[in-house]
Scaffold this motif. Structure first.
Motif, PDB file in Angstrom:
ATOM      1  N   TYR A 183       4.643  -9.994  -5.219  1.00  0.00           N
ATOM      2  CA  TYR A 183       4.003 -11.316  -5.370  1.00  0.00           C
ATOM      3  C   TYR A 183       4.172 -12.502  -4.085  1.00  0.00           C
ATOM      4  N   LEU A 184       3.578 -13.265  -3.735  1.00  0.00           N
ATOM      5  CA  LEU A 184       3.764 -13.954  -2.565  1.00  0.00           C
ATOM      6  C   LEU A 184       3.136 -15.353  -2.785  1.00  0.00           C
ATOM      7  N   THR A 185       3.921 -16.435  -2.992  1.00  0.00           N
ATOM      8  CA  THR A 185       3.500 -17.795  -3.068  1.00  0.00           C
ATOM      9  C   THR A 185       3.590 -18.595  -1.838  1.00  0.00           C
ATOM     10  N   GLU A 186       2.700 -19.216  -1.438  1.00  0.00           N
ATOM     11  CA  GLU A 186       2.954 -20.168  -0.124  1.00  0.00           C
ATOM     12  C   GLU A 186       2.556 -21.753  -0.667  1.00  0.00           C
ATOM     13  N   ASP A 187       3.622 -22.415  -0.332  1.00  0.00           N
ATOM     14  CA  ASP A 187       3.503 -23.982  -0.601  1.00  0.00           C
ATOM     15  C   ASP A 187       2.587 -24.061  -2.191  1.00  0.00           C
ATOM     16  N   GLY A 188       3.180 -23.375  -2.903  1.00  0.00           N
ATOM     17  CA  GLY A 188       2.968 -23.374  -4.504  1.00  0.00           C
ATOM     18  C   GLY A 188       1.602 -22.728  -4.866  1.00  0.00           C
ATOM     19  N   LYS A 189       0.922 -22.052  -3.816  1.00  0.00           N
ATOM     20  CA  LYS A 189      -0.423 -21.248  -4.059  1.00  0.00           C
ATOM     21  C   LYS A 189      -0.102 -19.785  -4.046  1.00  0.00           C
ATOM     22  N   LYS A 190      -0.560 -19.133  -5.160  1.00  0.00           N
ATOM     23  CA  LYS A 190      -0.199 -17.641  -5.158  1.00  0.00           C
ATOM     24  C   LYS A 190      -1.525 -17.358  -3.854  1.00  0.00           C
ATOM     25  N   LYS A 191      -0.782 -16.350  -3.297  1.00  0.00           N
ATOM     26  CA  LYS A 191      -1.518 -15.689  -2.169  1.00  0.00           C
ATOM     27  C   LYS A 191      -1.809 -14.206  -2.364  1.00  0.00           C
ATOM     28  N   VAL A 192      -0.747 -13.551  -2.982  1.00  0.00           N
ATOM     29  CA  VAL A 192      -0.537 -12.302  -3.377  1.00  0.00           C
ATOM     30  C   VAL A 192      -0.198 -11.928  -4.942  1.00  0.00           C
ATOM     31  N   SER A 193      -0.723 -11.229  -5.485  1.00  0.00           N
ATOM     32  CA  SER A 193      -0.295 -10.656  -6.895  1.00  0.00           C
ATOM     33  C   SER A 193      -0.824  -9.395  -7.250  1.00  0.00           C
ATOM     34  N   LEU A 194       0.244  -8.341  -6.889  1.00  0.00           N
ATOM     35  CA  LEU A 194       0.013  -7.017  -7.112  1.00  0.00           C
ATOM     36  C   LEU A 194       0.868  -6.569  -8.074  1.00  0.00           C
ATOM     37  N   ASN A 195       0.482  -6.315  -9.244  1.00  0.00           N
ATOM     38  CA  ASN A 195       1.082  -5.402 -10.360  1.00  0.00           C
ATOM     39  C   ASN A 195       1.311  -3.978  -9.945  1.00  0.00           C
ATOM     40  N   ALA A 196       2.528  -3.621 -10.506  1.00  0.00           N
ATOM     41  CA  ALA A 196       2.678  -2.146 -10.210  1.00  0.00           C
ATOM     42  C   ALA A 196       1.780  -1.273 -10.943  1.00  0.00           C
ATOM     43  N   CYS A 197       1.163  -0.239 -10.154  1.00  0.00           N
ATOM     44  CA  CYS A 197       0.180   0.542 -10.685  1.00  0.00           C
ATOM     45  C   CYS A 197       0.734   1.870 -11.268  1.00  0.00           C
ATOM     46  N   GLN A 198       0.129   2.231 -12.447  1.00  0.00           N
ATOM     47  CA  GLN A 198       0.565   3.461 -13.232  1.00  0.00           C
ATOM     48  C   GLN A 198      -0.099   4.511 -12.976  1.00  0.00           C
ATOM     49  N   GLY A 199       0.443   5.926 -13.690  1.00  0.00           N
ATOM     50  CA  GLY A 199      -0.476   7.105 -13.311  1.00  0.00           C
ATOM     51  C   GLY A 199       0.000   7.989 -12.162  1.00  0.00           C
ATOM     52  N   GLU A 200      -0.633   8.785 -12.088  1.00  0.00           N
ATOM     53  CA  GLU A 200      -0.405   9.706 -10.900  1.00  0.00           C
ATOM     54  C   GLU A 200      -0.438   9.319  -9.784  1.00  0.00           C
ATOM     55  N   LEU A 201       0.256   9.947  -8.500  1.00  0.00           N
ATOM     56  CA  LEU A 201       0.243   9.395  -7.186  1.00  0.00           C
ATOM     57  C   LEU A 201      -1.116   8.941  -6.743  1.00  0.00           C
ATOM     58  N   PHE A 202      -2.067   9.999  -6.689  1.00  0.00           N
ATOM     59  CA  PHE A 202      -3.560   9.620  -6.214  1.00  0.00           C
ATOM     60  C   PHE A 202      -4.143   8.448  -6.895  1.00  0.00           C
ATOM     61  N   ASP A 203      -4.031   8.602  -8.338  1.00  0.00           N
ATOM     62  CA  ASP A 203      -4.473   7.229  -8.947  1.00  0.00           C
ATOM     63  C   ASP A 203      -4.003   6.027  -8.742  1.00  0.00           C
ATOM     64  N   SER A 204      -2.810   5.712  -8.735  1.00  0.00           N
ATOM     65  CA  SER A 204      -1.980   4.655  -8.432  1.00  0.00           C
ATOM     66  C   SER A 204      -2.334   4.090  -6.963  1.00  0.00           C
TER      67      SER A 204
ATOM     68  N   LEU B 267       0.842  -1.164  -0.026  1.00  0.00           N
ATOM     69  CA  LEU B 267      -0.086  -0.252   0.047  1.00  0.00           C
ATOM     70  C   LEU B 267       0.765   1.233   0.176  1.00  0.00           C
ATOM     71  N   ALA B 268       2.091   1.271   0.552  1.00  0.00           N
ATOM     72  CA  ALA B 268       2.876   2.397   0.610  1.00  0.00           C
ATOM     73  C   ALA B 268       3.814   2.459  -0.550  1.00  0.00           C
ATOM     74  N   ASN B 269       3.854   1.453  -1.739  1.00  0.00           N
ATOM     75  CA  ASN B 269       4.636   1.558  -2.696  1.00  0.00           C
ATOM     76  C   ASN B 269       4.063   0.848  -3.895  1.00  0.00           C
ATOM     77  N   PRO B 270       3.042   1.741  -4.580  1.00  0.00           N
ATOM     78  CA  PRO B 270       1.956   1.159  -5.594  1.00  0.00           C
ATOM     79  C   PRO B 270       2.646   1.141  -6.729  1.00  0.00           C
ATOM     80  N   THR B 271       3.808   1.639  -7.003  1.00  0.00           N
ATOM     81  CA  THR B 271       4.681   1.491  -8.185  1.00  0.00           C
ATOM     82  C   THR B 271       5.484   0.339  -8.229  1.00  0.00           C
ATOM     83  N   VAL B 272       5.568  -0.482  -7.211  1.00  0.00           N
ATOM     84  CA  VAL B 272       6.359  -1.673  -7.143  1.00  0.00           C
ATOM     85  C   VAL B 272       5.303  -2.796  -7.022  1.00  0.00           C
ATOM     86  N   SER B 273       5.607  -3.937  -7.811  1.00  0.00           N
ATOM     87  CA  SER B 273       4.995  -5.052  -7.935  1.00  0.00           C
ATOM     88  C   SER B 273       5.592  -6.022  -6.867  1.00  0.00           C
TER      89      SER B 273
END
Length: 608
Positions: free
Chosen positions: A186-207, A178-184
């Motif tokens: 990913y978190l995988t636990e025992d082969g299962k994807k738990k977090v998948s957050l791609n980097a957000c583009q655009g202005e600060l408030f939009d991202s 949440l503090a770094n929207p321009t960074v992607s």
């Protein structure tokens, strides 16, 4: 025993006890190091909830061969270039994370700087370092942590189940994301994807809003208010939820100081105070707030895990936070957040006409009509109404008198944003029609807000609420403790329009009540007030709880569910709602109305 210097491995284990509490602590420290290294993508892999394996890979700037052995030493860091603890511009700065982790686990680091021919690897097991050797790895750093707490087995018994530890890791990663929207991330636990957050583009408030929606849900993204305030060397930005979108705890309140996730009692208390008169005391708004402040005016070195901070000027921070939230609530005071799913009104497998089966609602309540089955899955529209900023006026409504002063029908030109009342059903809800929708209004909740705002306005302008003398004073029997609390607060209650006197050993007598509330259950009102005072405990100030008292009085003095209203009374109530601040929710944070768009109704009948 003589005084002696503890060996380094024991010192590191002691330090690890403060910094590394569980797998989530390891994830936090390593991911923050990746962000400090300028990474734009961070991948986390867990096994057995992080107890067996934690891997953090990034594409940051990497570590030189000669710096690897130093990086795993205590208090070795590159993040204090001027040795000034009051000018911290990175997440890490103590140089304790890597040595603390390596003292209680088996750790290996593979890193490659941009331009280097190959990567370099070092291993540290229980504090024992290996030689640095060549390895294959792209630009960036990969850190593996195996068998956490193998060197401190007593700590293992304090860890929870693998699922619980993995959930904590997900929560930590989401906070950092949440503090770094321009960074992607990913978190995988025992082969299962738990977090998948791609980097957000655009202005600060939009991202930021895009990342907030990804983490906190679309419901928050659609029903949040923008915060953007600045005073002196402090700026607060972010989003807070409408009062009608709330939770049973404060876990959905994310706070960041100079992009550092924190849990600060001062800030959490300020958020609670800002929602004081629009939300029940046991409910919490959702929020994501970012505090940008000169590092010289905040101390982040007051907690081993850097989860708490100290501000140079607490009053400035709290004052700006409360005022900015209240301003946002005032601008969106007519909004209400609700999910209205038309398909939820009926079952998926509804019998055809002519069958001797009874259709039921999802709440399993019998209905008298049959419905045809839908041939497609209906959407789940989210409805929120923002009324124009109409002129605020003071007014008085008594329950024992008609809400409308005349029997003249409302003409079309007088219809406001809430439309024209058409009917009342179950003697509780008003149905209103606008140009393109149907609005359903809770008559008690809406009138409750109107009465509350009137009480607040009277106190603000006259410092005393107008009262009416009871023809027959009401005697209320209480316990000794309840009576004592009411009598001790009698002077302040009088300002709120309640004139109460002591009457015998276990009773009080009520001689006057606020004129606004008219005919209400006075005994229930006094007992509720006594109960609230008991909850606040000793040393409370009734003045500080002013809005809570107003809310209680308004609740008891408003139009009750079950009272029949005529069309003119209903329309008068709607017009008053349109002139009242915060009319989108009652005093307890519940919505006062929901809106159903005509286009969604037409979809039910396949007209579009």
């Amino acid at each position: 025993m003589a005084i002696r210097i503890l060996p380094n491995n024991l010192v590191n284990q002691i330090a690890a006890g403060e910094v590394i509490e569980r797998p989530a602590s390891v994830v936090k420290e390593l991911v923050e190091n990746s962000i400090d290294a300028g990474a734009t993508s961070v991948e986390v892999t867990l096994s057995d909830g992080g107890k067996s394996l934690i891997v953090v890979s990034d594409n940051g700037k990497g570590i030189d061969k000669d710096e690897l052995p130093i990086a795993v030493e205590r208090h070795a860091t590159s993040k204090l270039p001027d040795d000034n603890l009051f000018n911290i511009n990175f997440f890490g700065f103590r140089g304790e994370a890597l040595p603390s982790i390596s003292s209680v686990a088996r750790m290996s680091i593979v890193s490659r700087k941009e331009g280097s021919e190959n990567a370099w690897k070092i291993e540290v097991n229980g504090g024992e370092k290996s030689d640095v050797i060549p390895a294959a790895h792209p630009r960036g750093t990969r850190i593996e942590v195996r068998d956490l707490f193998y060197a401190a087995p007593a700590r293992l018994k304090f860890l929870k189940s693998s699922a619980s530890e993995a959930a904590q890791c997900v929560e930590i990663l989401n906070r950092i994301a949440l503090a770094n929207p321009t960074v992607s991330f990913y978190l995988t636990e025992d082969g299962k994807k738990k977090v998948s957050l791609n980097a957000c583009q655009g202005e600060l408030f939009d991202s930021r809003l895009k990342r907030l929606t990804d983490v906190m849900g679309r419901e928050f993204g659609d029903n949040s208010l923008l915060i953007n305030a600045q005073r002196e060397n402090l700026r607060i930005t972010g989003y807070v939820s409408l009062p009608t979108l709330n939770k049973s705890n404060s876990l959905y309140q994310y706070l960041f100081v100079n992009n550092r996730p924190v849990r600060d009692k001062l800030l959490l208390g300020a958020i609670k105070g800002a929602y004081q008169d629009v939300l029940a005391h046991n409910r919490y708004p959702m929020a994501a707030l970012y505090f940008d402040i000169d590092p010289a005016y905040v101390d982040v070195n007051v907690h081993p895990a850097k989860a708490e901070v100290r501000f140079y000027d607490n009053a400035l921070v709290r004052g700006l936070l409360v005022s900015s939230i209240r301003q946002a609530l005032a601008l969106g005071d007519h909004k209400t957040a609700n999910n209205l799913d038309l398909a939820a009104f009926v079952q998926d497998n509804i019998p055809s006409f002519g069958q001797n089966e009874t259709a039921v609602l999802r709440e399993h309540q019998p209905v008298s009509a049959n419905y045809t089955a839908f041939q497609s899955v209906m959407p789940q529209p989210r409805r929120q109404v923002c009324l124009p900023d109409l002129e605020r006026k003071s007014f008085s409504i008594k329950v024992d008198e008609p809400l409308a002063s005349s029997e003249t029908n409302v003409v079309e030109g007088e219809v406001g944003p809430l439309g024209l009342a058409k009917a009342q059903f179950h003697d509780t809800y008003i149905i209103s029609q606008t140009e393109d929708s149907i609005v359903i209004i809770d008559q008690h909740a809406s009138h409750e807000r109107i009465v509350m705002e009137k009480l607040k306005a009277s106190l603000l302008t006259e410092n005393k609420v107008a009262t009416q003398i009871l023809l027959i004073p009401e005697v209320v029997d209480l316990s000794i403790s309840e009576k004592t609390r009411i009598v001790e607060a009698a002077e302040e209650l009088q300002k709120l329009g309640l004139v109460v006197e002591e009457f015998g050993s276990t009773a009080v007598i009520v001689r006057e009540v606020p004129a606004l509330i008219g005919d209400c259950d006075i005994k229930a009102l006094i007992r509720d007030l006594a109960g609230e005072m008991a909850e606040w405990g000793k040393g409370f100030s009734l003045t500080d709880k002013l809005h809570t008292i107003c809310a209680t009085i308004a609740c008891h003095g408003s139009v009750r569910a079950g009272r029949k209203l005529n069309i003119n009374e209903m329309n008068h109530l709607l017009r008053d709602m349109e002139k009242t601040e915060h009319s989108g929710q009652c005093n307890h944070g519940r919505p006062t109305y929901v809106e159903l768009k005509l286009k969604d109704i037409e979809k039910l009948f396949e007209r579009r």
